[in-house]
Design an enzyme around this catalytic site. Structure first.
Site, PDB file in Angstrom:
ATOM      1  CG  HIS A   1       3.555  -4.046  -8.390  1.00 57.33           C
ATOM      2  ND1 HIS A   1       4.745  -3.620  -7.822  1.00 57.33           N
ATOM      3  CD2 HIS A   1       2.599  -3.916  -7.424  1.00 57.33           C
ATOM      4  CE1 HIS A   1       4.517  -3.229  -6.574  1.00 57.33           C
ATOM      5  NE2 HIS A   1       3.236  -3.407  -6.308  1.00 57.33           N
TER       6      HIS A   1
ATOM      7  CG  ASP B   1       6.817  -3.979 -10.396  1.00 55.72           C
ATOM      8  OD1 ASP B   1       6.013  -3.049 -10.577  1.00 55.72           O
ATOM      9  OD2 ASP B   1       7.027  -4.485  -9.275  1.00 55.72           O
TER      10      ASP B   1
ATOM     11  N   GLY C   1       0.833  -1.200   0.000  1.00 57.88           N
ATOM     12  CA  GLY C   1       0.000   0.000   0.000  1.00 57.88           C
ATOM     13  C   GLY C   1       0.872   1.256   0.000  1.00 57.88           C
TER      14      GLY C   1
ATOM     15  CB  SER D   1       4.644  -3.220  -3.024  1.00 55.61           C
ATOM     16  OG  SER D   1       4.344  -2.015  -3.653  1.00 55.61           O
ATOM     17  CD1 TRP D   2       3.282  -0.236   3.208  1.00 56.71           C
ATOM     18  CD2 TRP D   2       4.844   1.335   2.855  1.00 56.71           C
ATOM     19  NE1 TRP D   2       3.518   0.392   4.404  1.00 56.71           N
ATOM     20  CE2 TRP D   2       4.464   1.362   4.218  1.00 56.71           C
ATOM     21  CE3 TRP D   2       5.806   2.225   2.403  1.00 56.71           C
ATOM     22  CZ2 TRP D   2       5.025   2.246   5.132  1.00 56.71           C
ATOM     23  CZ3 TRP D   2       6.372   3.114   3.310  1.00 56.71           C
ATOM     24  CH2 TRP D   2       5.977   3.119   4.652  1.00 56.71           C
TER      25      TRP D   2
END
Length: 317
Positions: free
Chosen positions: A295, A267, A44, A111-112
């Site tokens: 991604h 990605d 996120g 990711s985050w």
């Protein structure tokens, strides 16, 4: 591909943990309580832990903790940006570890979640037995601009045009600022339409071959405010509460920690450069590029690579 048994993994325990600042975190435990401790950090910011995230852990081998970060998922209060910074989230991970009496654990995030994993490991290296990261993101303004403006403009111009069409012409010179301003507005009439567009846009950019071909500007409005755009806007506005170059500069703290990075070659949101940069600074890290993948963890070959990497790190430990 996860087996039919693994897709039915359920928590054997779940609690709401008081971490202070009027925040309560949803924390669940899955797998074998006597197994190798691991924690999963969702993306996120704001996406929340998903049922599918459980499937990357061997339920016989690992004792895994999944939780919803502040303002996300089942944690309370929902969508709260108060006392919600990277340092707060790092402290929350420590609060979970100490609450459950874990000495050291495997830290997994994408990711985050990879950003947060690096921040946590650099702050508490003695508590990290190993790491598995996916789609590395270092929280820089350049990465954000690439993800939402420069990358789509070059590789998905038709999608970028839809994203821009939501904004009046006088805001086209700086669409990120325009969207973030709307997403941070307290009025639902302003932030919810922007969140619907942002959510659909980011979902399409997460997949090499998006499952849907519908126009994001004509998609059915969501019945609720999507949390990820709101939380992402909060973190983007505050440069993810990181100093410039902070995570790159802090990589020496990870010199004795074994790691694996799984990276989709195509990605668009988190291109391979950041993963390669980190791998070069991390002596005990091995980088695996998954071809024909974008991604999302659901991209072909990515979930399998994550499972294999997690098992390989456990073998080393």
């Amino acid at each position: 591909m996860a087996s039919s048994v693994e897709t039915k993994i359920r928590p054997f325990d779940a609690i709401m943990l008081d971490v202070g600042d009027q925040h309560w975190l949803y924390v669940e435990q899955i797998g074998n309580a006597g197994g190798c401790p691991a924690i999963f950090l969702h993306g996120g910011p704001g996406s929340g832990a998903q049922h599918s995230h459980r499937n990357i852990f061997d339920s016989q081998r690992f004792h895994t903790f999944l939780f919803d970060q502040r303002g996300a998922g089942r944690s309370h209060p929902a969508l709260s940006t108060s006392a919600n910074t990277t340092d707060h989230l790092v402290n929350d991970i420590e609060a979970i570890r100490t609450h459950f009496g874990i000495d050291r654990w495997l830290v997994v995030g994408g990711s985050w979640g990879s950003t947060l994993a690096l921040a946590y490991a650099q702050a508490h290296p003695s508590r990290v037995a190993g790491m598995v990261l996916r789609a590395v993101f270092l929280g820089s303004p350049e990465e954000v601009t690439w993800a939402f403006v420069d990358g789509p403009r070059r590789f998905r111009p038709e999608l970028y045009a839809q994203f821009m069409s939501f904004l009046p012409k006088n805001e086209h010179s700086d669409p990120l600022t325009a969207y973030v301003k709307r997403l941070r507005d307290p009025d639902p009439k302003i932030h919810k339409p922007a969140a619907d567009i942002w959510h659909a846009y980011e979902r399409c950019l997460s997949e090499l071959e998006p499952a849907t071909t519908e126009r994001i500007t004509n998609s059915e409005p969501k019945s609720r405010v999507m949390p990820t755009p709101i939380m992402e806007a909060h973190y983007i506005h505050n440069q993810f509460f990181l100093a410039p170059g902070q995570l790159r500069d802090g990589m020496a703290a990870l010199k004795n920690i074994p790691g694996r990075i799984i990276q989709g070659r195509y990605d668009l949101l988190c291109p391979p450069k950041s993963a390669c940069d980190i791998a070069e600074l991390w002596p005990k890290c091995k980088l695996k590029i998954v071809d024909a993948a974008g991604h999302a963890m659901t991209e072909p070959g990515v979930e399998t690579a994550m499972r294999e990497a997690i098992s390989a790190i456990a073998d080393e430990l």
